[in-house]
Design a protein around this motif. Sequence first.
Motif, PDB file in Angstrom:
ATOM      1  N   ARG A   1       5.570  -3.062   3.835  1.00 42.60           N
ATOM      2  CA  ARG A   1       6.983  -3.456   3.849  1.00 42.60           C
ATOM      3  C   ARG A   1       7.606  -3.179   5.217  1.00 42.60           C
ATOM      4  O   ARG A   1       8.743  -3.532   5.463  1.00 42.60           O
ATOM      5  CB  ARG A   1       7.759  -2.677   2.788  1.00 42.60           C
ATOM      6  CG  ARG A   1       7.348  -3.040   1.399  1.00 42.60           C
ATOM      7  CD  ARG A   1       8.109  -2.249   0.367  1.00 42.60           C
ATOM      8  NE  ARG A   1       7.569  -2.557  -0.948  1.00 42.60           N
ATOM      9  CZ  ARG A   1       7.772  -1.833  -2.010  1.00 42.60           C
ATOM     10  NH1 ARG A   1       8.517  -0.761  -1.951  1.00 42.60           N
ATOM     11  NH2 ARG A   1       7.240  -2.185  -3.158  1.00 42.60           N
ATOM     12  N   ASN A   2       6.853  -2.526   6.081  1.00 37.11           N
ATOM     13  CA  ASN A   2       7.340  -2.102   7.381  1.00 37.11           C
ATOM     14  C   ASN A   2       6.941  -3.124   8.450  1.00 37.11           C
ATOM     15  O   ASN A   2       5.750  -3.401   8.631  1.00 37.11           O
ATOM     16  CB  ASN A   2       6.752  -0.723   7.702  1.00 37.11           C
ATOM     17  CG  ASN A   2       7.162  -0.191   9.037  1.00 37.11           C
ATOM     18  OD1 ASN A   2       6.850  -0.766  10.067  1.00 37.11           O
ATOM     19  ND2 ASN A   2       7.853   0.935   9.012  1.00 37.11           N
ATOM     20  N   ALA A   3       7.921  -3.661   9.166  1.00 35.70           N
ATOM     21  CA  ALA A   3       7.655  -4.702  10.169  1.00 35.70           C
ATOM     22  C   ALA A   3       6.718  -4.205  11.265  1.00 35.70           C
ATOM     23  O   ALA A   3       5.828  -4.940  11.715  1.00 35.70           O
ATOM     24  CB  ALA A   3       8.956  -5.202  10.781  1.00 35.70           C
ATOM     25  N   GLY A   4       6.879  -2.976  11.694  1.00 30.62           N
ATOM     26  CA  GLY A   4       6.003  -2.418  12.726  1.00 30.62           C
ATOM     27  C   GLY A   4       4.547  -2.370  12.266  1.00 30.62           C
ATOM     28  O   GLY A   4       3.635  -2.684  13.040  1.00 30.62           O
ATOM     29  N   GLU A   5       4.349  -1.970  11.018  1.00 31.53           N
ATOM     30  CA  GLU A   5       2.993  -1.934  10.462  1.00 31.53           C
ATOM     31  C   GLU A   5       2.421  -3.341  10.328  1.00 31.53           C
ATOM     32  O   GLU A   5       1.234  -3.557  10.548  1.00 31.53           O
ATOM     33  CB  GLU A   5       2.994  -1.217   9.115  1.00 31.53           C
ATOM     34  CG  GLU A   5       3.251   0.271   9.239  1.00 31.53           C
ATOM     35  CD  GLU A   5       3.336   0.997   7.903  1.00 31.53           C
ATOM     36  OE1 GLU A   5       3.435   0.332   6.848  1.00 31.53           O
ATOM     37  OE2 GLU A   5       3.309   2.235   7.918  1.00 31.53           O
ATOM     38  N   LEU A   6       3.269  -4.301   9.972  1.00 24.81           N
ATOM     39  CA  LEU A   6       2.800  -5.688   9.866  1.00 24.81           C
ATOM     40  C   LEU A   6       2.350  -6.212  11.229  1.00 24.81           C
ATOM     41  O   LEU A   6       1.297  -6.850  11.344  1.00 24.81           O
ATOM     42  CB  LEU A   6       3.887  -6.575   9.265  1.00 24.81           C
ATOM     43  CG  LEU A   6       4.218  -6.310   7.798  1.00 24.81           C
ATOM     44  CD1 LEU A   6       5.486  -7.068   7.386  1.00 24.81           C
ATOM     45  CD2 LEU A   6       3.057  -6.679   6.888  1.00 24.81           C
TER      46      LEU A   6
ATOM     47  N   PRO B   1       0.830  -1.215   0.000  1.00 22.49           N
ATOM     48  CA  PRO B   1       0.000   0.000   0.000  1.00 22.49           C
ATOM     49  C   PRO B   1       0.861   1.260   0.000  1.00 22.49           C
ATOM     50  O   PRO B   1       1.944   1.286   0.574  1.00 22.49           O
ATOM     51  CB  PRO B   1      -0.782  -0.124   1.316  1.00 22.49           C
ATOM     52  CG  PRO B   1       0.108  -0.939   2.195  1.00 22.49           C
ATOM     53  CD  PRO B   1       0.814  -1.898   1.280  1.00 22.49           C
ATOM     54  N   SER B   2       0.353   2.269  -0.642  1.00 22.55           N
ATOM     55  CA  SER B   2       1.064   3.553  -0.649  1.00 22.55           C
ATOM     56  C   SER B   2       0.843   4.255   0.695  1.00 22.55           C
ATOM     57  O   SER B   2      -0.128   3.969   1.408  1.00 22.55           O
ATOM     58  CB  SER B   2       0.542   4.443  -1.778  1.00 22.55           C
ATOM     59  OG  SER B   2      -0.809   4.816  -1.510  1.00 22.55           O
ATOM     60  N   ASN B   3       1.726   5.181   1.009  1.00 24.19           N
ATOM     61  CA  ASN B   3       1.574   5.955   2.246  1.00 24.19           C
ATOM     62  C   ASN B   3       0.286   6.770   2.221  1.00 24.19           C
ATOM     63  O   ASN B   3      -0.371   6.928   3.253  1.00 24.19           O
ATOM     64  CB  ASN B   3       2.778   6.871   2.459  1.00 24.19           C
ATOM     65  CG  ASN B   3       4.001   6.100   2.895  1.00 24.19           C
ATOM     66  OD1 ASN B   3       3.893   5.007   3.452  1.00 24.19           O
ATOM     67  ND2 ASN B   3       5.170   6.652   2.637  1.00 24.19           N
ATOM     68  N   GLU B   4      -0.071   7.267   1.042  1.00 20.43           N
ATOM     69  CA  GLU B   4      -1.292   8.054   0.909  1.00 20.43           C
ATOM     70  C   GLU B   4      -2.513   7.216   1.264  1.00 20.43           C
ATOM     71  O   GLU B   4      -3.413   7.670   1.981  1.00 20.43           O
ATOM     72  CB  GLU B   4      -1.432   8.618  -0.517  1.00 20.43           C
ATOM     73  CG  GLU B   4      -0.383   9.634  -0.900  1.00 20.43           C
ATOM     74  CD  GLU B   4       0.957   9.005  -1.306  1.00 20.43           C
ATOM     75  OE1 GLU B   4       0.990   7.825  -1.736  1.00 20.43           O
ATOM     76  OE2 GLU B   4       1.983   9.682  -1.174  1.00 20.43           O
TER      77      GLU B   4
ATOM     78  N   GLN C   1     -10.448  -2.482   6.846  1.00 18.43           N
ATOM     79  CA  GLN C   1      -9.814  -1.971   5.628  1.00 18.43           C
ATOM     80  C   GLN C   1      -8.404  -1.474   5.917  1.00 18.43           C
ATOM     81  O   GLN C   1      -7.468  -1.759   5.155  1.00 18.43           O
ATOM     82  CB  GLN C   1     -10.652  -0.844   5.018  1.00 18.43           C
ATOM     83  CG  GLN C   1     -11.925  -1.335   4.378  1.00 18.43           C
ATOM     84  CD  GLN C   1     -12.739  -0.194   3.794  1.00 18.43           C
ATOM     85  OE1 GLN C   1     -12.369   0.986   3.886  1.00 18.43           O
ATOM     86  NE2 GLN C   1     -13.850  -0.536   3.171  1.00 18.43           N
ATOM     87  N   TYR C   2      -8.242  -0.763   7.008  1.00 18.83           N
ATOM     88  CA  TYR C   2      -6.917  -0.241   7.376  1.00 18.83           C
ATOM     89  C   TYR C   2      -5.968  -1.388   7.719  1.00 18.83           C
ATOM     90  O   TYR C   2      -4.849  -1.453   7.217  1.00 18.83           O
ATOM     91  CB  TYR C   2      -7.065   0.734   8.547  1.00 18.83           C
ATOM     92  CG  TYR C   2      -5.770   1.349   9.013  1.00 18.83           C
ATOM     93  CD1 TYR C   2      -4.882   1.931   8.113  1.00 18.83           C
ATOM     94  CD2 TYR C   2      -5.438   1.361  10.355  1.00 18.83           C
ATOM     95  CE1 TYR C   2      -3.695   2.506   8.534  1.00 18.83           C
ATOM     96  CE2 TYR C   2      -4.252   1.946  10.796  1.00 18.83           C
ATOM     97  CZ  TYR C   2      -3.389   2.504   9.879  1.00 18.83           C
ATOM     98  OH  TYR C   2      -2.211   3.073  10.315  1.00 18.83           O
TER      99      TYR C   2
ATOM    100  N   LEU D   1      -6.849   5.716   5.056  1.00 17.46           N
ATOM    101  CA  LEU D   1      -7.563   4.690   5.825  1.00 17.46           C
ATOM    102  C   LEU D   1      -7.440   4.940   7.324  1.00 17.46           C
ATOM    103  O   LEU D   1      -8.406   4.737   8.074  1.00 17.46           O
ATOM    104  CB  LEU D   1      -7.048   3.302   5.457  1.00 17.46           C
ATOM    105  CG  LEU D   1      -7.364   2.835   4.037  1.00 17.46           C
ATOM    106  CD1 LEU D   1      -6.623   1.536   3.718  1.00 17.46           C
ATOM    107  CD2 LEU D   1      -8.867   2.671   3.842  1.00 17.46           C
ATOM    108  N   ALA D   2      -6.273   5.395   7.769  1.00 14.54           N
ATOM    109  CA  ALA D   2      -6.086   5.715   9.186  1.00 14.54           C
ATOM    110  C   ALA D   2      -7.005   6.869   9.585  1.00 14.54           C
ATOM    111  O   ALA D   2      -7.612   6.851  10.666  1.00 14.54           O
ATOM    112  CB  ALA D   2      -4.634   6.065   9.469  1.00 14.54           C
ATOM    113  N   SER D   3      -7.122   7.843   8.704  1.00 11.14           N
ATOM    114  CA  SER D   3      -7.997   8.981   8.965  1.00 11.14           C
ATOM    115  C   SER D   3      -9.457   8.534   9.068  1.00 11.14           C
ATOM    116  O   SER D   3     -10.195   8.989   9.941  1.00 11.14           O
ATOM    117  CB  SER D   3      -7.836  10.019   7.856  1.00 11.14           C
ATOM    118  OG  SER D   3      -8.731  11.073   8.018  1.00 11.14           O
ATOM    119  N   MET D   4      -9.856   7.619   8.187  1.00  8.43           N
ATOM    120  CA  MET D   4     -11.225   7.087   8.233  1.00  8.43           C
ATOM    121  C   MET D   4     -11.479   6.366   9.563  1.00  8.43           C
ATOM    122  O   MET D   4     -12.561   6.486  10.144  1.00  8.43           O
ATOM    123  CB  MET D   4     -11.483   6.139   7.066  1.00  8.43           C
ATOM    124  CG  MET D   4     -11.654   6.829   5.727  1.00  8.43           C
ATOM    125  SD  MET D   4     -11.775   5.715   4.306  1.00  8.43           S
ATOM    126  CE  MET D   4     -12.921   4.485   4.849  1.00  8.43           C
ATOM    127  N   CYS D   5     -10.489   5.634  10.042  1.00 13.47           N
ATOM    128  CA  CYS D   5     -10.626   4.917  11.314  1.00 13.47           C
ATOM    129  C   CYS D   5     -10.773   5.888  12.475  1.00 13.47           C
ATOM    130  O   CYS D   5     -11.523   5.634  13.414  1.00 13.47           O
ATOM    131  CB  CYS D   5      -9.412   4.033  11.567  1.00 13.47           C
ATOM    132  SG  CYS D   5      -9.450   2.490  10.670  1.00 13.47           S
TER     133      CYS D   5
END
Length: 161
Positions: free
Chosen positions: A56-61, A24-27, A47-48, A32-36
Amino acid sequence: MRTSKQLQRERRHQLDEKLAMSHPSNELLEELASMCTKDPNPDNSFQYAFALSKSRNAGELHYSISMLDSLVKNGYEHQVDCMYGSAIAHYLLGEYDKSRYICEAILRNRPENEVAAELHTATIAAKDEEDDKKAKKIAVGGTLAVAAVGLALLLGGGRKR
């Protein structure tokens, strides 16, 4: 004729290519974070979290896994999709046994689930490749140790006692 392992490796390679194109792109993640934040309902959280499961980020995973697992525990209606997203995140983290376990749980209830079957095959191939690499490192290390002992004996054997 190709062997089962060759087919598994080919399928893993195909899945890895698909996943490489689906980060996913940062945008998108920001949207999606804003929607949450604005409307914290299970669908927005899903969805988020599902988008994060291909990061690609381990923290996000890791965050994705915790969100998706929480949705499952809270009875979210799309539990299989949550489990699949969690399995993808574990796979991308190199946690192949966890990913495989989740895929097997999905396939026990939904044997027709093609994406879970594809990921299951890829986790088996990835774990096999990881085990092969470990075995080669052990073999090389053992060979070096034997060579060092042999050299020490050779050099030490030439001395007078």
